[in-house]
Design an enzyme around this catalytic site. Structure first.
Site, PDB file in Angstrom:
ATOM      1  N   ALA A 124       0.828  -1.212   0.000  1.00 44.63           N
ATOM      2  CA  ALA A 124       0.000   0.000   0.000  1.00 44.63           C
ATOM      3  C   ALA A 124       0.858   1.257   0.000  1.00 44.63           C
ATOM      4  O   ALA A 124       1.374   1.671   1.046  1.00 44.63           O
ATOM      5  CB  ALA A 124      -0.933  -0.030   1.204  1.00 44.63           C
ATOM      6  N   GLY A 339     -13.358  -8.569 -36.330  1.00 43.01           N
ATOM      7  CA  GLY A 339     -14.497  -7.807 -36.853  1.00 43.01           C
ATOM      8  C   GLY A 339     -15.550  -7.616 -35.770  1.00 43.01           C
ATOM      9  O   GLY A 339     -15.215  -7.498 -34.585  1.00 43.01           O
ATOM     10  N   GLU A 363       1.674   0.377 -11.288  1.00 38.41           N
ATOM     11  CA  GLU A 363       3.114   0.209 -11.014  1.00 38.41           C
ATOM     12  C   GLU A 363       3.950   1.225 -11.789  1.00 38.41           C
ATOM     13  O   GLU A 363       5.060   0.927 -12.254  1.00 38.41           O
ATOM     14  CB  GLU A 363       3.557  -1.246 -11.246  1.00 38.41           C
ATOM     15  CG  GLU A 363       2.757  -2.201 -10.361  1.00 38.41           C
ATOM     16  CD  GLU A 363       3.511  -3.362  -9.801  1.00 38.41           C
ATOM     17  OE1 GLU A 363       4.736  -3.424  -9.962  1.00 38.41           O
ATOM     18  OE2 GLU A 363       2.855  -4.226  -9.181  1.00 38.41           O
TER      19      GLU A 363
HETATM   20  N1  CAA Z   1      15.689   1.685  -6.154  1.00 38.37           N
HETATM   21  C1  CAA Z   1      16.084   2.132  -4.952  1.00 38.37           C
HETATM   22  N2  CAA Z   1      16.078   3.450  -4.608  1.00 38.37           N
HETATM   23  C2  CAA Z   1      15.636   4.321  -5.534  1.00 38.37           C
HETATM   24  C3  CAA Z   1      15.205   3.912  -6.807  1.00 38.37           C
HETATM   25  C4  CAA Z   1      15.232   2.544  -7.109  1.00 38.37           C
HETATM   26  N3  CAA Z   1      14.836   2.094  -8.299  1.00 38.37           N
HETATM   27  N4  CAA Z   1      14.824   4.992  -7.508  1.00 38.37           N
HETATM   28  C5  CAA Z   1      15.006   6.050  -6.722  1.00 38.37           C
HETATM   29  N5  CAA Z   1      15.510   5.640  -5.523  1.00 38.37           N
HETATM   30  C6  CAA Z   1      15.887   6.476  -4.402  1.00 38.37           C
HETATM   31  C7  CAA Z   1      17.028   7.401  -4.808  1.00 38.37           C
HETATM   32  O1  CAA Z   1      18.283   6.795  -4.584  1.00 38.37           O
HETATM   33  C8  CAA Z   1      16.801   8.588  -3.918  1.00 38.37           C
HETATM   34  O2  CAA Z   1      17.272   8.301  -2.626  1.00 38.37           O
HETATM   35  P1  CAA Z   1      18.419   9.199  -1.927  1.00 38.37           P
HETATM   36  O3  CAA Z   1      17.989  10.626  -2.042  1.00 38.37           O
HETATM   37  O4  CAA Z   1      18.449   8.690  -0.528  1.00 38.37           O
HETATM   38  O5  CAA Z   1      19.665   8.939  -2.700  1.00 38.37           O
HETATM   39  C9  CAA Z   1      15.297   8.663  -3.806  1.00 38.37           C
HETATM   40  O6  CAA Z   1      14.813   7.356  -4.099  1.00 38.37           O
HETATM   41  C10 CAA Z   1      14.661   9.661  -4.704  1.00 38.37           C
HETATM   42  O7  CAA Z   1      15.082   9.374  -6.027  1.00 38.37           O
HETATM   43  P2  CAA Z   1      14.725  10.313  -7.238  1.00 38.37           P
HETATM   44  O8  CAA Z   1      15.080  11.724  -6.860  1.00 38.37           O
HETATM   45  O9  CAA Z   1      15.294   9.738  -8.479  1.00 38.37           O
HETATM   46  O10 CAA Z   1      13.168  10.179  -7.263  1.00 38.37           O
HETATM   47  P3  CAA Z   1      12.154  11.187  -7.888  1.00 38.37           P
HETATM   48  O11 CAA Z   1      11.380  11.692  -6.720  1.00 38.37           O
HETATM   49  O12 CAA Z   1      12.772  12.139  -8.830  1.00 38.37           O
HETATM   50  O13 CAA Z   1      11.311  10.244  -8.825  1.00 38.37           O
HETATM   51  C11 CAA Z   1       9.642   8.657  -9.358  1.00 38.37           C
HETATM   52  C12 CAA Z   1      10.674   9.199  -8.361  1.00 38.37           C
HETATM   53  C13 CAA Z   1      10.379   7.803 -10.362  1.00 38.37           C
HETATM   54  C14 CAA Z   1       8.811   9.683 -10.069  1.00 38.37           C
HETATM   55  C15 CAA Z   1       8.820   7.851  -8.398  1.00 38.37           C
HETATM   56  O14 CAA Z   1       8.119   8.718  -7.550  1.00 38.37           O
HETATM   57  C16 CAA Z   1       7.877   6.871  -9.031  1.00 38.37           C
HETATM   58  O15 CAA Z   1       8.294   5.800  -9.450  1.00 38.37           O
HETATM   59  N6  CAA Z   1       6.595   7.222  -9.072  1.00 38.37           N
HETATM   60  C17 CAA Z   1       5.557   6.291  -9.515  1.00 38.37           C
HETATM   61  C18 CAA Z   1       5.015   5.557  -8.346  1.00 38.37           C
HETATM   62  C19 CAA Z   1       4.400   4.268  -8.766  1.00 38.37           C
HETATM   63  O16 CAA Z   1       4.936   3.534  -9.590  1.00 38.37           O
HETATM   64  N7  CAA Z   1       3.284   3.952  -8.158  1.00 38.37           N
HETATM   65  C20 CAA Z   1       2.647   2.701  -8.424  1.00 38.37           C
HETATM   66  C21 CAA Z   1       1.892   2.288  -7.247  1.00 38.37           C
HETATM   67  S1  CAA Z   1       2.078   0.670  -6.759  1.00 38.37           S
HETATM   68  C22 CAA Z   1       0.948  -0.223  -7.630  1.00 38.37           C
HETATM   69  O17 CAA Z   1       0.436   0.148  -8.651  1.00 38.37           O
HETATM   70  C23 CAA Z   1       0.811  -1.552  -6.990  1.00 38.37           C
HETATM   71  C24 CAA Z   1      -0.314  -2.410  -7.313  1.00 38.37           C
HETATM   72  O18 CAA Z   1      -1.089  -2.737  -6.409  1.00 38.37           O
HETATM   73  C25 CAA Z   1      -0.411  -3.091  -8.634  1.00 38.37           C
END
Ligand code: CAA
Length: 384
Positions: A124, A339, A363
């Site tokens: 969640a 179709g 996701e």
């Molecule tokens: N693995 C581990 N750590 C990670 C990472 C990864 N792949 N990507 C980023 N991080 C960490 C970074 O290292 C950073 O940490 P530190 O500052 O400590 O070094 C921190 O996270 C922030 O990283 P970014 O600045 O790159 O992150 P951002 O804020 O710019 O971007 C984003 C993040 C990619 C937009 C992210 O918010 C994202 O993926 N958003 C989408 C959320 C999502 O996918 N939601 C789906 C919900 S779940 C779902 O659908 C489940 C279901 O039930 C089916």
């Protein structure tokens, strides 16, 4: 096929294919109507080792590699996408997060029953006002003595109703941004934790998607996963694996739609010949087969990088972006090839089209995958 599977991977693929087509597939269209959760399928999938495939054997899993997992997941998705999304969340974001960040006690208590399929898990993160931007989530967890007290509402939670344990993210320190988010293991039955609204969805109708409500919900401090502030990292790394799973799921549904379209086209005559004699159909078949194969290679490539313990965030997002967009096109074309019949519920392509629609959304939307990919490409110092 460019990618060479091992004998063991082929064996797993064949075993799951047989199970999926014999057991999971036959009632999938009926479940789409009734929205019945396929609990019995999950019991059998647990026995076959499909609910914690990559969990080490000592915790009751199969210790399988990621390539075997994506093969198995696509085979389940081929027959029933609702079943595959539950399998995907269970294996990736739930079990993997516990494997990677859990203490020995947490693994014994939660991972062992999850890996055997005895219980279902959920993750969640999303909230009514925090989807693509999970850092803006409003759920909080404040520490009091030996407990954390959680307050907030989570939304669109896969298996919200049917899970027995949920990994919940919450802010433990508002001032720290993403480093102020933590993750908690919350079993069902914990006072203050209730299941809210059930979504009435366009597709994946046999998988429940619900709100989860936390009102002064107390969990022991020992139920924190990782350390305080690890929640965002746990979610992001879980989603890396989850995204390969959604790509594999896309592949399974695309293959099912393609096979159905080819079967239909072979049996359908117009203008005195099978429609497969018309170039308009032959070229569709060629394009569809090529797109599916391209997605398959991206999925295998991301999964095998994971198996080699190489960083795979970018490749997981590429596979998810490409495969989830590909299946939109494949399911739409499969309907076109049927179709008028394709527009009716008498043919499975109608369900495939509805089920696949969410793959570019959950996701991480396609737009989020493009952010992840472009960030990775532009940060990569080896690239011009
Ligand atoms: N693995 C581990 N750590 C990670 C990472 C990864 N792949 N990507 C980023 N991080 C960490 C970074 O290292 C950073 O940490 P530190 O500052 O400590 O070094 C921190 O996270 C922030 O990283 P970014 O600045 O790159 O992150 P951002 O804020 O710019 O971007 C984003 C993040 C990619 C937009 C992210 O918010 C994202 O993926 N958003 C989408 C959320 C999502 O996918 N939601 C789906 C919900 S779940 C779902 O659908 C489940 C279901 O039930 C089916």
């Amino acid at each position: 096929m460019l990618f060479k599977l091992t004998d063991e991977q082929v064996m797993i693929q064949n075993m799951v294919r047989e199970f999926s087509r014999k057991v999971v597939g036959p009632a999938a269209a009926e479940r789409d109507k009734t929205r019945e959760f396929p609990a019995e399928n999950f019991r059998q999938m647990g026995e076959l080792g499909l609910m914690g495939m990559m969990v080490p054997v000592e915790y009751g899993g199969e210790g399988a590699d990621a390539v075997s997992y994506v093969l198995a997941l696509s085979e389940i998705a081929y027959s029933c996408a609702s079943t595959s999304v539950v399998m995907s969340v269970q294996n990736s974001i739930v079990c993997e997060s516990l494997c990677k960040f859990g203490t020995e006690d947490q693994k014994q208590e939660f991972l062992v029953p999850l890996a055997s399929g005895e219980i279902i898990g959920a993750f969640a993160l999303t909230e009514p006002d925090a989807g693509s931007d999970p850092v803006s989530q409003a759920t909080t967890a404040r520490k009091e003595g030996g407990e954390y007290i959680i307050n907030g509402t989570k939304r669109f939670i896969t298996s919200g109703e049917n899970s027995s344990v949920v990994l919940v993210t919450a802010k433990t320190d508002e001032s720290l941004g993403h480093r102020g988010i933590s993750c908690f293991i919350v079993p069902k039955g914990t006072p203050g934790f209730t299941v809210g609204h059930h979504e009435d969805k366009m597709g994946l109708r046999a998988s429940d998607t619900t709100d989860l409500i936390f009102e002064e919900c107390r969990v022991p401090a020992a139920n924190i996963l990782g350390k305080e502030g690890d929640g965002f990292k746990i979610a992001m790394s879980g989603l890396d694996s989850g995204r390969i799973g959604i790509a594999a799921q896309s592949l399974g549904v695309a293959q099912a739609a393609f096979d159905a379209a080819v079967k239909y086209a072979k049996g359908r005559k117009q203008f005195g010949v099978s429609i497969t004699k018309h170039q308009a159909i032959r070229f569709q078949v060629a394009d569809m087969a090529t797109q599916i194969e391209a997605a398959r290679q991206l999925v295998f490539s991301a999964a095998s990088m994971k198996d080699r313990k190489e960083p795979f965030t970018r490749e997981a997002s590429m596979a998810k972006l490409f495969a989830s967009e590909m299946v939109q096109d494949i399911t739409a074309r499969a309907i076109q090839m049927h179709g008028g019949y394709g527009f009716t519920k008498d043919y499975e392509v109608e369900r495939y089209y509805r089920d696949a629609r969410v793959f570019t959304i959950y996701e991480g939307t396609s737009e989020i995958q493009r952010i992840v990919i472009s960030n990775a490409v532009l940060k990569d110092k080896r690239k011009p």
